[in-house]
Design an enzyme around this catalytic site. Sequence first.
Site, mmCIF file in Angstrom:
data_model
loop_
_atom_site.group_PDB
_atom_site.id
_atom_site.type_symbol
_atom_site.label_atom_id
_atom_site.label_comp_id
_atom_site.label_asym_id
_atom_site.label_seq_id
_atom_site.Cartn_x
_atom_site.Cartn_y
_atom_site.Cartn_z
ATOM 1 N N LYS A 50 0.805 -1.186 0.000
ATOM 2 C CA LYS A 50 0.000 0.000 0.000
ATOM 3 C C LYS A 50 0.858 1.264 0.000
ATOM 4 C CE LYS A 50 -1.999 -2.215 3.488
ATOM 5 N NZ LYS A 50 -2.454 -2.815 4.634
ATOM 6 N N GLY A 51 2.134 1.090 0.358
ATOM 7 C CA GLY A 51 3.001 2.243 0.618
ATOM 8 C C GLY A 51 3.151 3.221 -0.531
ATOM 9 N N GLU A 106 7.340 2.296 -6.657
ATOM 10 C CA GLU A 106 7.513 1.829 -5.271
ATOM 11 C C GLU A 106 7.815 3.014 -4.360
ATOM 12 O OE1 GLU A 106 6.937 0.002 -2.953
ATOM 13 O OE2 GLU A 106 8.306 -1.701 -2.805
ATOM 14 N N ASP A 107 7.531 2.839 -3.067
ATOM 15 C CA ASP A 107 7.785 3.926 -2.125
ATOM 16 C C ASP A 107 9.265 4.050 -1.761
ATOM 17 O OD1 ASP A 107 7.819 1.528 -0.710
ATOM 18 O OD2 ASP A 107 6.284 2.097 0.738
ATOM 19 N N ASP A 110 15.057 -0.472 0.103
ATOM 20 C CA ASP A 110 15.866 -0.589 1.316
ATOM 21 C C ASP A 110 16.910 -1.674 1.042
ATOM 22 O OD1 ASP A 110 16.508 -0.231 4.030
ATOM 23 O OD2 ASP A 110 15.038 -1.684 4.705
ATOM 24 N N LYS A 138 17.467 3.940 -0.018
ATOM 25 C CA LYS A 138 18.414 3.872 1.110
ATOM 26 C C LYS A 138 19.551 2.942 0.706
ATOM 27 C CE LYS A 138 15.431 2.939 4.679
ATOM 28 N NZ LYS A 138 14.979 2.701 6.062
ATOM 29 N N PHE A 159 14.566 5.057 9.792
ATOM 30 C CA PHE A 159 13.225 4.530 9.536
ATOM 31 C C PHE A 159 12.263 5.699 9.372
ATOM 32 C CE2 PHE A 159 9.098 2.695 10.488
ATOM 33 C CZ PHE A 159 9.117 1.636 9.596
ATOM 34 N N VAL A 160 11.702 5.812 8.173
ATOM 35 C CA VAL A 160 10.860 6.968 7.864
ATOM 36 C C VAL A 160 9.397 6.553 7.685
ATOM 37 C CG1 VAL A 160 12.709 8.367 6.869
ATOM 38 C CG2 VAL A 160 11.452 6.789 5.392
ATOM 39 N N ARG A 172 0.503 6.602 7.342
ATOM 40 C CA ARG A 172 0.534 6.672 5.868
ATOM 41 C C ARG A 172 -0.071 7.969 5.349
ATOM 42 N NH1 ARG A 172 1.854 1.487 3.902
ATOM 43 N NH2 ARG A 172 0.988 -0.287 5.028
HETATM 44 P P1 5GP Z 1 13.305 -3.983 0.863
HETATM 45 O O1 5GP Z 1 12.767 -5.268 0.313
HETATM 46 O O2 5GP Z 1 13.937 -3.090 -0.186
HETATM 47 O O3 5GP Z 1 14.220 -4.219 2.037
HETATM 48 O O4 5GP Z 1 12.128 -3.223 1.544
HETATM 49 C C1 5GP Z 1 11.154 -2.601 0.872
HETATM 50 C C2 5GP Z 1 9.971 -2.388 1.760
HETATM 51 O O5 5GP Z 1 10.332 -2.278 3.161
HETATM 52 C C3 5GP Z 1 9.334 -1.069 1.419
HETATM 53 O O6 5GP Z 1 8.394 -1.209 0.374
HETATM 54 C C4 5GP Z 1 8.702 -0.647 2.725
HETATM 55 O O7 5GP Z 1 7.441 -1.248 2.845
HETATM 56 C C5 5GP Z 1 9.625 -1.239 3.787
HETATM 57 N N1 5GP Z 1 10.576 -0.224 4.288
HETATM 58 C C6 5GP Z 1 11.897 -0.167 4.068
HETATM 59 N N2 5GP Z 1 12.452 0.903 4.668
HETATM 60 C C7 5GP Z 1 11.429 1.544 5.269
HETATM 61 C C8 5GP Z 1 11.343 2.755 6.045
HETATM 62 O O8 5GP Z 1 12.304 3.479 6.313
HETATM 63 N N3 5GP Z 1 10.107 3.087 6.488
HETATM 64 C C9 5GP Z 1 8.992 2.335 6.229
HETATM 65 N N4 5GP Z 1 7.846 2.784 6.718
HETATM 66 N N5 5GP Z 1 9.035 1.202 5.507
HETATM 67 C C10 5GP Z 1 10.241 0.828 5.028
#
Ligand code: 5GP
Length: 187
Positions: A50-51, A106-107, A110, A138, A159-160, A172
């Site tokens: 949903k992000g 995508e939002d 990470d 990030k 963490f945002v 959100r």
């Molecule tokens: P990844 O698979 O790249 O590690 O993570 C992606 C997902 O982790 C993002 O779509 C998001 O839902 C969550 N995520 C990663 N970093 C953050 C952050 O700083 N804040 C929040 N709210 N969600 C994050």
Amino acid sequence: MLNRETSKLYDDLERVLLGREEIAARVAELGAEITRDYAGKTPLCVGILKGATPFYCDLIRCIDLKLTMDFMATSSYGSATKSSGVVRLLKDLDHDILGRDVVIIEDIVDSGVTLQYLKENLKGRGAASIKICTLLDKPARRRVDLKPDYCGFVIEDAFVVGYGLDYDEVYRNLPDIGVLKEEVYTK
Ligand code: 5GP
């Protein structure tokens, strides 16, 4: 829109990292870039629920092309602020992507595990092209070799929340992006 000065939600933020005006200006730039790059094409914009929804809605309104919309949803097992690296598909696309130019919206990237999984998953379906557009990146936390094609902002390892990003499904609806107070998630 929520007022940053009076909304109680902002009390849980250590600080605002990106304000709504700054976000809007950058989203417009990304929209213009995508408009240029996909001239003459009809991209399929795939939002990750949903992000990414606030970003998705703002971005597509800055893309001056015929485009179509679809959505996917994933979840990653793990703690509330750290992903585990195991991705589960909760909702698949409604439409076939054979021959389509897909832009995944995508939002945040990470570790990169979610987007790598999604890209691999879509690759086998015969898309003409697959690109990634993320609002936030990030890179310090990357665990796989993944570079977004379009990126709004590179941010520090914090963490945002806000503008679609949640903690425990909350925050959100903040129009700005901020760093959550550590005490909120260590309570
Ligand atoms: P990844 O698979 O790249 O590690 O993570 C992606 C997902 O982790 C993002 O779509 C998001 O839902 C969550 N995520 C990663 N970093 C953050 C952050 O700083 N804040 C929040 N709210 N969600 C994050």
